[in-house]
Structures are given as C-alpha cells and as structure tokens.
Scaffold this active site. Structure first.
Site, short mmCIF file in Angstrom:
data_model
loop_
_atom_site.label_atom_id
_atom_site.label_comp_id
_atom_site.label_asym_id
_atom_site.label_seq_id
_atom_site.Cartn_x
_atom_site.Cartn_y
_atom_site.Cartn_z
N ASP A 79 2.06 -5.90 -4.86
CA ASP A 79 1.49 -5.32 -3.66
C ASP A 79 1.13 -3.87 -4.03
O ASP A 79 1.48 -3.39 -5.12
CB ASP A 79 2.49 -5.37 -2.51
CG ASP A 79 1.81 -5.37 -1.14
OD1 ASP A 79 0.62 -5.00 -1.06
OD2 ASP A 79 2.46 -5.74 -0.15
N HIS A 111 5.46 -0.65 3.68
CA HIS A 111 4.50 0.43 3.43
C HIS A 111 5.20 1.80 3.54
O HIS A 111 4.74 2.78 2.95
CB HIS A 111 3.35 0.39 4.44
CG HIS A 111 2.44 -0.78 4.27
ND1 HIS A 111 2.73 -2.02 4.76
CD2 HIS A 111 1.24 -0.87 3.66
CE1 HIS A 111 1.74 -2.85 4.47
NE2 HIS A 111 0.82 -2.18 3.80
N ASP A 120 -8.30 -7.87 1.11
CA ASP A 120 -7.34 -8.48 2.03
C ASP A 120 -8.10 -9.09 3.20
O ASP A 120 -8.24 -8.47 4.25
CB ASP A 120 -6.34 -7.43 2.53
CG ASP A 120 -5.29 -7.10 1.50
OD1 ASP A 120 -4.66 -8.03 0.98
OD2 ASP A 120 -5.09 -5.90 1.21
N LYS A 145 1.17 -14.67 -0.69
CA LYS A 145 1.91 -13.42 -0.59
C LYS A 145 2.85 -13.45 0.61
O LYS A 145 2.62 -14.21 1.55
CB LYS A 145 0.94 -12.23 -0.52
CG LYS A 145 -0.08 -12.29 0.62
CD LYS A 145 -1.12 -11.20 0.45
CE LYS A 145 -2.01 -11.11 1.67
NZ LYS A 145 -3.08 -10.13 1.54
N HIS A 146 3.97 -12.73 0.55
CA HIS A 146 4.42 -11.73 -0.42
C HIS A 146 5.75 -12.21 -0.98
O HIS A 146 6.73 -12.25 -0.24
CB HIS A 146 4.57 -10.38 0.24
CG HIS A 146 3.36 -9.93 1.02
ND1 HIS A 146 3.08 -10.40 2.29
CD2 HIS A 146 2.37 -9.07 0.70
CE1 HIS A 146 1.96 -9.83 2.73
NE2 HIS A 146 1.50 -9.02 1.78
N ARG A 168 0.22 -12.23 10.98
CA ARG A 168 -0.44 -12.55 9.71
C ARG A 168 0.16 -13.82 9.11
O ARG A 168 -0.45 -14.44 8.23
CB ARG A 168 -0.28 -11.39 8.73
CG ARG A 168 -0.97 -10.11 9.17
CD ARG A 168 -0.50 -8.94 8.31
NE ARG A 168 -0.84 -9.12 6.92
CZ ARG A 168 -0.31 -8.40 5.93
NH1 ARG A 168 0.62 -7.48 6.20
NH2 ARG A 168 -0.67 -8.60 4.69
N ARG A 209 -12.54 -7.30 7.60
CA ARG A 209 -12.65 -6.00 6.93
C ARG A 209 -14.08 -5.47 6.88
O ARG A 209 -14.30 -4.26 6.80
CB ARG A 209 -12.13 -6.12 5.49
CG ARG A 209 -10.71 -6.64 5.37
CD ARG A 209 -9.71 -5.68 5.97
NE ARG A 209 -8.33 -6.13 5.76
CZ ARG A 209 -7.28 -5.57 6.33
NH1 ARG A 209 -7.44 -4.53 7.13
NH2 ARG A 209 -6.07 -6.05 6.11
#
Length: 534
Positions: free
Chosen positions: A272, A200, A83, A187-188, A157, A91
C-alpha cells in the site's frame, strides 16, 4: 528489449511505482506534496527506469492523453495503476462510476447469483474502460471482510461482513476483468476489515488468533489466489499472532512465510502507499522501503523520494542485506506481468477519440442503475408543506466530485419548490435554528485520512437535534449503511414517520433514483411538478 536489462539501479527502478497527477499541466496538480511536476516526473521516468505510476485526477478524456504522454517518456512500458474499485469514473469523471462494492453484498443477501452477475459485469466494464484510457493495472477488488461498522477507511469499499460473500463476489469480479489484458489486485493483505482506526494515519492492530484469521480474514485471499489474481496489496497492520514487531508490509514472516510459502501466491506483492502513517512513522522512508523488499515485496508503491529509495536499495543489495536472487525473482514477476499487459501493443497507445467512445456505454449505465435499484432501501411516505428547503450535507465542498448545479440531488427538489442550501459537517450547526420544512440529504462514507467513519459525536448531536425539532420531513442518505442504521436507531426518524431512502451510491444516477423514490415520481405523469405546487 528485456525490461530487466541495465545496471542494478535501473533494474531496481522497475520495482518502484510513483504517484502522479492525471492532469496534463502542472498548474492543475491538486496534491503537490505527493504529485511531482512534469519536469521532475519526466526526469524520474527517463533516468530511473521506473516500473510505473499510479494516477489520480483529470477527466477520463484527459487521462487518455496523459497516459500516452507518460508512456512516451519511458524507454520501457509502464504499469499505469489507479484505485478504481468503483469504476474508472470514481476517479476520472466521464467514465462509468459504480456504487460501492457493499451494494453488491446487500444484493447478495437476497440473491447471490444476481449479485455475482453484477460483479462480473463490473469487472468487465472496469477493465474495458481502464484500458480505453491507458490504465493497465486495476487496483481492485477490495477483499477485506468489513465486520467492524466503525472502520474509517474500508467500510463500504468491502463487499460484505461475510467472508463467503466477499469471496464469491471478488472471484466473480476477477472473472469479468480477465476478459481484458489488465492486471488486478486483491487488497489489503491479510485483511483490513476489522479495524477502527485508519492506516493512512497510524498503525492499526489486528489482535486475533491465527484460527480466527483463517476463518475470516484469509478466506477471500485464498479464493482470489485460486482465481489467479495478478497482485496482492499489503496492509499496514500489526498482527501479533504472526509478527509482534513489524507491520505486515514490512514482515518477512507474513509476506514470504504466510503469503508466498503457505498460501502459495505466485503473483506480484505490492505495498500500500508508503507515505501512509501506518508505515511512514515506523522508520525513515528509505529504511521502510528496504525493509519492505526484504520482507518479500516486489513493487514499492508511492515511496516518498524514488531517487533516495533507489540509492538505499542498491546499497542493501550490494552489501548482501537483500539477496540478488530475490531481486531477480521480483524482476521476473514484474516482467511476466508486463508481458500480459503489453503483448498486445494496442493496449499501450490508443486513439483518444476511440477511447472516449468506449466509456459509459449503454450496458454500463444499465448495470449501474440495476445495482442501485436492487440495493436501495426506503421507509414511510412523503408529505411535505410549503416553505421548503433542500439541505445537503457533505464532508468537504472543495473535494466534492458528485455534486453541482445540475445533479439530480439539486435539480429534482428545486423543481418541487425547494430552496437549496449546502452545508459541510463543520457548518451544519448553523442550520439548526431555521424552521423550514426540510429535505435532508446526507452524503456520508468512510474516507482516507479522516480518522472516523463520518459520524463523530458532535455531528451525531446535531443530527439528533435536527430530527428532534421535527423540521426534517424527508431524509436521503447516500453512502454508508452504518450511517443509515444509526439514523434509524438513534433519532426520532421512525417515531415521527419521517420518510427516508438509503442508497449506497453518491453519483448522479444514485441521486436521481433516490429522489424519484422519495417523491414517488416514477408513477406520475410529465406534469408531476403540479402535484406539489398545491
């Protein structure tokens, strides 16, 4: 070798991508609930014929070794995903870290052409650096239309709350990424922007009619499909207009009926993460995996237990619940995707020293700074007095990757005579009683598993009190424009003429530009510190 040869179980293994640590050694693993030991991971890769891994953790340099190690464990080439919506450095420290996509959306309001050029440059640089460290599947761009300021997980995002701007910038990003043989992912699906809860944790509901979905949520997906995006990631959302019972990830009506048949998408459909509450609470992990494939998914991302998942899938195919021809179609799509990535063998195993030389090049650094400068906002002029403190507020120090003793948010105020104090949200209240002339730096953005966008009612009360007490003489907000809007609207910030700066980024480059802007340092000579000691 044909990567789809083997037993049914081995073939189905290609449809599974597992989570793994980007670190080389077991004692470095940070999320043991999701990241298996090297022994277990190697066993899975060697015996299950897994299709790939998704990585988190480790520096960019270390990652170049880790990805080679993983590829060497596998008999067939692995898809290696991450990601990295804001760049490999988001990351994996050492590589380029871009501001969040919404920074480009802000620029697009004034100059869409310039924003698209930046988006294309982002796509090029992210793809280049990803391949350099062994990542061949870039899980970006996010094409959700974030028209809900309280969205706790998409938020910045997203490129914008305008579907046209999201579409234009996403397509520009894809054009840049196509320069290199990496896979991309929109996405998404079918759109996670208009939610106020986090998939989540639980299952958000999108209550809109089909006409509204067509006008807002689906516009960027149509655009990216037209731009030949390689994969589309599903959202764990309930959309009653299409399916009243099943989340999009598990809905054949949505994935096969809408995405495949009506929108004409021919690439990979990937879920996901299946450990997320949005689907994990719907049924057993194995049943969720079977339902997802049944719905039309090609790749299962992060199933809880890949061995049990494969057993369930084998049974579902052997009993006829999932047609074999559907599995063959998925395997063919996976095969074609891997052909794109691995037809040039140099993208599989790279020289680590060469890889490091490909990271954070001059062009990348300039692009980051240009985006930060073009999206920066500010107000009022700085006037500060002695007895000064630099109060930095973060969510969680243990997971804070953008702050250390040498980052500009610490060092620039320090050179101006500020004592640095760092608070987490849950300790911020203890700093209310001090009467220091305070520079307040707030690092705030939406984050997975938190359940809110960073401004809970309790935190709002503390910030209001800080501003009411008039001890805050300067404010820098990093991350969320919605937080910036709250400060401007709900505190005495403007009334008290408190100078402020807002930057979308949180990385060192962003801190440097924000601090220099607040203190007007760009126009002062080398002995600028002397100005503030008198």
């Amino acid at each position: 070798m044909n990567w789809t040869d083997g037993t049914l179980k081995q073939q189905l293994g290609q449809m599974i991508v597992v989570r793994a640590s980007g670190y080389l050694f077991d004692h470095q693993i940070r999320y043991p609930a999701w990241e298996p030991s090297n022994e277990k991971l190697r066993h899975w890769i060697e015996t299950l014929n897994l299709g790939g891994v998704i990585l988190l953790g480790g520096s960019a340099g270390e990652l170049s070794l880790r990805t080679q190690q993983l590829q060497q464990w596998s008999k067939n080439p692995l898809l290696i995903a991450a990601d990295i919506e804001e760049g490999v450095g988001q990351r994996f420290p050492g590589a380029t870290w871009f501001p969040p996509p919404m920074a480009l959306g802000e620029i697009a309001k004034k100059d869409l052409t310039q924003a698209k050029e930046y988006a294309t440059q982002m796509g090029v640089i992210i793809a280049q650096e990803a391949l350099a460290v062994g990542i061949n599947w870039v899980l970006a761009p996010v094409v959700d239309v974030n028209n809900n300021p309280k969205n706790p997980v998409i938020n910045i995002r997203s490129f914008s709350d305008d579907p046209k701007i999201v579409s234009e910038l996403a397509v520009a990003f894809l054009e840049g990424a196509k320069t290199y043989p990496v896979l991309t992912s929109a996405k998404h699906f079918p759109g996670h922007g208009d939610t106020s809860n986090d998939s989540h944790i639980d299952l958000p509901v999108i209550p809109h009619e089909i006409s509204r979905l067509e006008e807002i949520e689906l516009v960027p997906f149509r655009a990216t499909i037209g731009a030949n995006v390689d994969s589309i990631m599903t959202a764990h959302l309930l959309i009653p207009a299409w399916d009243k019972d099943r989340p999009a990830t598990l809905s054949k009506a949505i994935l096969t009926g809408e995405l495949r048949a009506r929108l004409g998408f021919k690439g990979l459909i990937v879920t996901d993460a299946l450990i997320m509450g949005g689907v994990a609470n719907y049924a057993s992990p194995e049943e969720v995996a079977v339902m997802a494939v049944e719905a039309g998914v090609d790749i299962l991302l992060m199933p809880k237990d890949p061995e049990k998942t494969l057993e369930a899938l084998v049974k579902a195919v052997e009993t006829g619940r999932i047609p074999r021809e559907q599995i063959e179609a998925s395997l063919n799509r996976i095969y074609q995707a891997k052909q794109k990535v691995f037809k040039n063998s140099k993208t599989t195993f790279n020289n680590p020293l060469y890889c490091v030389g490909e990271l954070s090049q001059k062009r990348a650094k300039e692009t980051v700074k240009n985006i930060l400068n073009s999206s920066l906002e500010k107000g009022n002029n700085i006037t500060l007095k002695p007895k000064k403190r630099n109060l930095i507020v973060v969510d969680d120090l243990l997971t804070c990757t953008f702050l250390d003793r040498q980052t500009p948010g610490v060092t620039i105020p320090q050179q101006l005579g500020y004592d640095c104090q760092i608070a987490e949200l849950n300790t911020l209240k203890f700093f209310l009683e001090d009467d220091c002339s305070t520079l307040l730096q707030v690092f705030i953005r939406a984050s997975a598993f938190r359940g809110n966008a960073g401004l809970s009612e309790e935190v709002q009360k503390i910030y209001k009190k800080l501003l009411k007490n008039k001890i805050v003489k300067g404010l820098i907000i990093y991350g969320s424009p919605y937080a910036k809007d709250w400060f401007l609207t709900n505190t005495n910030l403007l009334k008290n003429q408190v100078p402020w700066v807002f930057s979308y980024g949180q990385m060192a480059d962003s801190q440097k530009i924000a601090c220099e802007t607040l203190f007007n340092l760009s126009e002062v000579p080398d002995n600028w510190v002397d100005r503030f000691e008198n």
